[in-house]
Design a protein around this motif. Structure first.
Motif, short mmCIF file in Angstrom:
data_model
loop_
_atom_site.label_atom_id
_atom_site.label_comp_id
_atom_site.label_asym_id
_atom_site.label_seq_id
_atom_site.Cartn_x
_atom_site.Cartn_y
_atom_site.Cartn_z
N UNK A 1 0.62 -1.27 -0.42
CA UNK A 1 0.42 0.57 -0.23
C UNK A 1 0.42 1.02 0.01
N UNK A 2 1.89 1.41 -0.93
CA UNK A 2 2.90 2.21 -0.92
C UNK A 2 3.39 2.28 -2.59
N UNK A 3 2.77 3.39 -3.13
CA UNK A 3 3.76 3.59 -4.39
C UNK A 3 4.30 5.03 -4.43
N UNK A 4 4.30 5.98 -5.91
CA UNK A 4 5.05 6.37 -5.91
C UNK A 4 4.63 7.90 -5.93
N UNK A 5 4.02 8.23 -5.45
CA UNK A 5 3.17 9.35 -4.31
C UNK A 5 4.38 9.43 -3.59
N UNK A 6 4.70 8.43 -2.95
CA UNK A 6 5.44 8.12 -1.19
C UNK A 6 6.29 7.56 -1.17
N UNK A 7 7.01 8.02 -2.55
CA UNK A 7 8.65 8.14 -3.05
C UNK A 7 9.66 7.19 -3.76
N UNK A 8 8.05 5.54 -3.36
CA UNK A 8 7.99 4.17 -4.11
C UNK A 8 9.12 4.56 -5.72
N UNK A 9 9.98 3.58 -5.64
CA UNK A 9 10.57 3.22 -7.47
C UNK A 9 10.43 2.22 -7.61
N UNK A 10 10.76 1.39 -8.41
CA UNK A 10 10.68 0.31 -9.53
C UNK A 10 12.29 -0.40 -9.10
N UNK A 11 12.54 -1.26 -8.67
CA UNK A 11 14.01 -1.81 -8.38
C UNK A 11 14.43 -1.36 -6.62
N UNK A 12 13.36 -0.23 -6.21
CA UNK A 12 13.75 -0.59 -4.63
C UNK A 12 13.36 -2.12 -3.94
N UNK A 13 13.95 -1.87 -2.71
CA UNK A 13 14.69 -3.55 -2.08
C UNK A 13 12.89 -3.53 -1.24
N UNK A 14 12.88 -3.98 -0.69
CA UNK A 14 11.35 -4.79 0.34
C UNK A 14 12.05 -5.34 1.39
N UNK A 15 12.20 -4.93 2.72
CA UNK A 15 12.97 -5.81 4.00
C UNK A 15 10.96 -5.65 5.18
N UNK A 16 11.83 -6.34 6.05
CA UNK A 16 11.20 -6.51 7.30
C UNK A 16 12.92 -6.43 8.48
N UNK A 17 12.00 -6.33 9.63
CA UNK A 17 13.15 -6.63 10.01
C UNK A 17 14.15 -7.65 10.76
N UNK A 18 13.27 -8.91 10.07
CA UNK A 18 13.75 -10.77 9.84
C UNK A 18 14.50 -10.56 9.13
N UNK A 19 14.57 -9.48 8.05
CA UNK A 19 15.62 -9.96 6.30
C UNK A 19 15.10 -9.43 5.11
N UNK A 20 16.08 -9.60 4.26
CA UNK A 20 15.47 -9.32 2.76
C UNK A 20 14.15 -10.23 2.42
N UNK A 21 12.88 -9.47 1.52
CA UNK A 21 12.05 -9.93 1.13
C UNK A 21 11.71 -9.91 0.18
N UNK A 22 12.12 -8.82 -1.23
CA UNK A 22 12.61 -8.42 -2.13
C UNK A 22 12.06 -7.76 -2.92
N UNK A 23 12.24 -7.29 -3.71
CA UNK A 23 11.92 -5.70 -5.03
C UNK A 23 10.98 -5.47 -5.48
#
Length: 263
Positions: free
Chosen positions: A127-149
């Motif tokens: 639930x966040x997109x370009x209006x919030x500053x999200x770009x393609x290729x951005x890294x996605x994480x949680x405190x436990x570790x890496x989620x994806x791209x």
């Protein structure tokens, strides 16, 4: 005057006789009435006892029903409290991570997952997109570790592809007690494990070691946790250098994530 006197005497005598008869017969009359009175009292008591028992039974049933409702309400309240406590703990961890990570990470809610109960999917809708500053290729994480791209963006949402998808390749390294860092590439996987390929220094890659991003390639920051090394495989010539990694993130339970803001 004699007739009147005789009449008075007769009346007095009859009265006396009636009195004597009444006095002498009263015990017999009382005794004769006893069975009737006893039956009346017994009948009254049995009827009243049943009426009273029915009333008390109805009250007891109503009280039992009320108590059952209160117990059910307390169980629901307890469940709600436990859910709120779990939610508070999750949000507290996310807030702590956000504060430690700094402003380079955008907190966002997971809207949906493909795969559902059938197993781990390959994508998340966030639930966040370009209006919030999200770009393609951005890294996605949680405190436990890496989620994806992040692989697709709209003004208010984005789509993240998970590490299980073979199109997301992550340069990684294995932490060892000796300090040496065998390196490889995370390239896809199954619902349970990630596939580790192109390992270097295979003999140093010890199972149960921690696998993190190496930072090579510039896509993923160095040091993000990926998971735990399960095993390593090589052929007789030492050419097949692969392994399996148990991911540190429970992808099915994801509710909030952090997206790296590119600056």
């Amino acid at each position: 005057m004699k007739p009147k006197t005789n009449g008075a005497l007769t009346i007095a005598a009859l009265a006396a006789l009636v009195t004597v008869v009444f006095v002498s017969c009263r015990p017999a009359a009382v005794e004769a009435a006893y069975p009737i009175e006893k039956a009346k009292v017994g009948l009254f008591r049995r009827v009243w006892s049943r009426i009273e028992g029915s009333v008390k039974g109805a009250k007891a049933s109503a009280e039992a029903a009320r108590l059952r409702q209160e117990i059910a309400s307390l169980a629901i309240l307890r469940s709600d409290i436990e859910s709120l406590e779990a939610e508070n703990e999750r949000l507290r961890r996310a807030l702590n991570y956000s504060e430690k990570a700094g402003s380079a990470w955008i907190p966002a809610e997971v809207l949906s997952k493909d795969g559902g109960a059938a197993g781990v999917g390959r994508k998340l809708r966030i639930g966040k997109g370009s209006f919030a500053g999200v770009c393609e290729g951005a890294v996605v994480v949680v405190p436990e570790g890496l989620v994806g791209l992040v692989t697709a963006v709209t003004p208010h949402t984005c789509e993240a592809t998970l590490l299980f998808d073979g199109r997301v390749k992550v340069a990684c390294e294995i932490e060892t007690a000796s300090g040496e860092r065998p390196r490889g590439i995370i390239a896809g996987g199954s619902d349970d494990v990630l596939r580790l390929k192109y390992l270097t220094n295979v003999e140093k890659a010890v199972p149960r070691a921690r696998v993190v991003t190496s930072g090579l390639g510039g896509v993923f920051p160095k040091g993000l946790e990926i998971g735990t090394l399960l095993d390593v495989r090589t052929d007789e010539r030492g050419l097949v250098r692969e392994g399996e990694v148990l991911p540190s993130v429970d992808y099915l339970s994801l509710e909030d994530v952090f997206i790296r803001r590119e600056e």
